[in-house]
Scaffold this motif. Structure first.
Motif, PDB file in Angstrom:
ATOM      1  N   UNK A 279      54.335  49.482  39.205  1.00  0.00           N
ATOM      2  CA  UNK A 279      53.156  49.697  40.052  1.00  0.00           C
ATOM      3  C   UNK A 279      52.026  48.716  39.769  1.00  0.00           C
ATOM      4  N   UNK A 280      52.217  47.784  38.833  1.00  0.00           N
ATOM      5  CA  UNK A 280      51.112  46.902  38.443  1.00  0.00           C
ATOM      6  C   UNK A 280      50.537  46.163  39.645  1.00  0.00           C
ATOM      7  N   UNK A 281      51.396  45.541  40.444  1.00  0.00           N
ATOM      8  CA  UNK A 281      50.919  44.757  41.590  1.00  0.00           C
ATOM      9  C   UNK A 281      50.133  45.626  42.553  1.00  0.00           C
ATOM     10  N   UNK A 282      50.643  46.840  42.849  1.00  0.00           N
ATOM     11  CA  UNK A 282      49.969  47.720  43.792  1.00  0.00           C
ATOM     12  C   UNK A 282      48.629  48.186  43.244  1.00  0.00           C
ATOM     13  N   UNK A 283      48.553  48.458  41.943  1.00  0.00           N
ATOM     14  CA  UNK A 283      47.299  48.889  41.328  1.00  0.00           C
ATOM     15  C   UNK A 283      46.257  47.778  41.402  1.00  0.00           C
ATOM     16  N   UNK A 284      46.638  46.562  41.041  1.00  0.00           N
ATOM     17  CA  UNK A 284      45.700  45.445  41.084  1.00  0.00           C
ATOM     18  C   UNK A 284      45.227  45.156  42.505  1.00  0.00           C
ATOM     19  N   UNK A 285      46.135  45.277  43.463  1.00  0.00           N
ATOM     20  CA  UNK A 285      45.770  45.026  44.858  1.00  0.00           C
ATOM     21  C   UNK A 285      44.793  46.087  45.356  1.00  0.00           C
ATOM     22  N   UNK A 286      45.021  47.344  44.989  1.00  0.00           N
ATOM     23  CA  UNK A 286      44.168  48.423  45.464  1.00  0.00           C
ATOM     24  C   UNK A 286      42.726  48.242  45.010  1.00  0.00           C
ATOM     25  N   UNK A 287      42.536  47.759  43.778  1.00  0.00           N
ATOM     26  CA  UNK A 287      41.179  47.605  43.245  1.00  0.00           C
ATOM     27  C   UNK A 287      40.695  46.157  43.284  1.00  0.00           C
ATOM     28  N   UNK A 288      41.372  45.333  44.088  1.00  0.00           N
ATOM     29  CA  UNK A 288      40.957  43.962  44.344  1.00  0.00           C
ATOM     30  C   UNK A 288      40.804  43.161  43.052  1.00  0.00           C
ATOM     31  N   UNK A 289      41.756  43.320  42.168  1.00  0.00           N
ATOM     32  CA  UNK A 289      41.733  42.585  40.905  1.00  0.00           C
ATOM     33  C   UNK A 289      43.057  41.862  40.706  1.00  0.00           C
ATOM     34  N   UNK A 290      43.510  41.212  41.781  1.00  0.00           N
ATOM     35  CA  UNK A 290      44.720  40.410  41.666  1.00  0.00           C
ATOM     36  C   UNK A 290      44.385  39.132  40.907  1.00  0.00           C
ATOM     37  N   UNK A 291      45.291  38.184  40.922  1.00  0.00           N
ATOM     38  CA  UNK A 291      45.015  36.930  40.213  1.00  0.00           C
ATOM     39  C   UNK A 291      43.667  36.374  40.649  1.00  0.00           C
ATOM     40  N   UNK A 292      42.913  35.844  39.697  1.00  0.00           N
ATOM     41  CA  UNK A 292      41.545  35.423  39.960  1.00  0.00           C
ATOM     42  C   UNK A 292      41.498  34.357  41.059  1.00  0.00           C
ATOM     43  N   UNK A 293      40.570  34.522  41.979  1.00  0.00           N
ATOM     44  CA  UNK A 293      40.408  33.582  43.085  1.00  0.00           C
ATOM     45  C   UNK A 293      39.051  32.904  42.978  1.00  0.00           C
ATOM     46  N   UNK A 294      39.035  31.593  43.105  1.00  0.00           N
ATOM     47  CA  UNK A 294      37.771  30.856  43.019  1.00  0.00           C
ATOM     48  C   UNK A 294      36.889  31.118  44.229  1.00  0.00           C
TER      49      UNK A 294
END
Length: 328
Positions: A279-294
């Motif tokens: 569930x890691x990917x889904x959790x990060x996506x839900x709280x907008x904390x995926x790989x850092x974006x410039x």
């Protein structure tokens, strides 16, 4: 044995002749609809399940089941040894209309999950406006296909030998990444919701690994075979629980960081959340904390993952969000 999801069923909710059903009191009809729902989706029902759901005494439950047997005449038998009702292979509901999304969201509510509702509330006062963002229409989940998957998941639950041997299902699947429909075997062992859609966790023969099978992409279930493989025990990504350490974005002003800490109940400026590796990917996506974006400003990414390298290493390469390229 071949199971077909489409084209072989009578009209849902067809009326059964008999004046007795028209005289049912609303409360009893609701309980009988619950009886049908349990028999349709799960295939079994105990008297205790009815008593617990509606807070009624055993005598009322006995009367309900007698009414269902004598007047509704649903295709179910009493397994006296196990003290439960079991749906026959040809069971079809006569009082309720199966709805896949309704069943899944009810299941989520019973488990305390936060799957979004897809239907309007039954009651909303005129002086209390309630709104939600619109949801884009998706293909409806086929109730008969979902029933086959639910039954298979229950049979594949570890330690539930009383439900019989484990099974695999041959599904017809339509993925947006491939032009044509596919057929492959799945060994399902759990239902899941990623905050956006429903899926079943399963071993997929097309990829020779465990993964998610999105339910509204399953067009048909065309075969079933017995399999003694312990799918749930073998799914390492599902069984491994990892800890994600969250903290306020250090680039935010101090007052904003304090607000984030209070909002999420952080202690010592951080919060540790246990999450299944799957569930890691889904959790990060839900709280907008995926790989850092410039491209993101600090206020658009109020949370950061303190153990980012550790967590990223646990995400399959196919599911990672690549970092933005560095502009020269």
């Amino acid at each position: 044995m071949v199971w077909r999801c489409k084209g072989a069923l009578p009209i849902w909710g067809e009326k059964f002749p008999g004046a007795a059903l028209t005289n049912l009191k609303p409360a009893q009809r609701k309980r009988l609809e619950f009886v049908e729902s349990e028999l349709f989706w799960h295939g079994t029902l105990t008297k205790g399940r009815i008593a617990k759901e509606f807070d009624v005494d055993p005598r009322t439950v006995q009367t309900d089941l007698a009414t269902y047997r004598d007047y509704v005449r649903g295709d179910a038998d009493l397994d006296e040894e196990a003290n439960r009702w079991v749906a026959k292979p040809g069971f079809r509901p006569r009082l309720m209309v199966p709805d896949a999304e309704d069943f899944l969201h009810r299941l989520a509510r019973e488990r305390g999950l936060s799957a979004p509702a897809t239907q309007q509330p039954d009651f909303a006062p005129d002086d209390m406006p309630v709104y939600a963002p619109p949801e884009l229409p998706r293909r409806r989940i086929d109730p008969e296909c979902l029933r086959r998957i639910v039954r298979a998941v229950r049979r594949n639950v570890p330690g539930r030998k009383s439900r019989g041997e484990g099974v695999e299902l041959l599904v017809v699947y339509r993925s947006p990444n491939r032009p044509n429909e596919e057929k492959f075997w799945i060994g399902p062992h759990a239902l899941e919701h990623d905050s956006f859609r429903w899926a079943v966790r399963a071993f997929r023969s097309d990829h020779d690994r465990f993964g998610d099978v999105v339910l509204d992409r399953v067009l048909d279930v065309i075969d079933e075979r017995v399999c003694g493989r312990p799918f749930a025990d073998e799914d390492e990504e599902w069984n491994r629980i990892v800890e994600i350490r969250l903290a306020p974005n250090p680039e935010l002003p101090q007052e904003a960081r304090r607000h984030i800490e209070a909002q999420y109940g952080m202690r010592g400026g951080a919060l540790t959340v246990p999450v299944r590796q799957a569930f890691i990917v889904y959790f990060l996506k839900r709280y907008q904390i995926e790989e850092k974006s410039s491209r993101k400003a600090p206020y658009q990414e109020p949370l950061v993952v303190e153990n980012r390298d550790e967590i990223t290493a646990l995400i399959p390469a196919r599911m990672r969000v690549p970092p933005d390229p560095v502009e020269e």
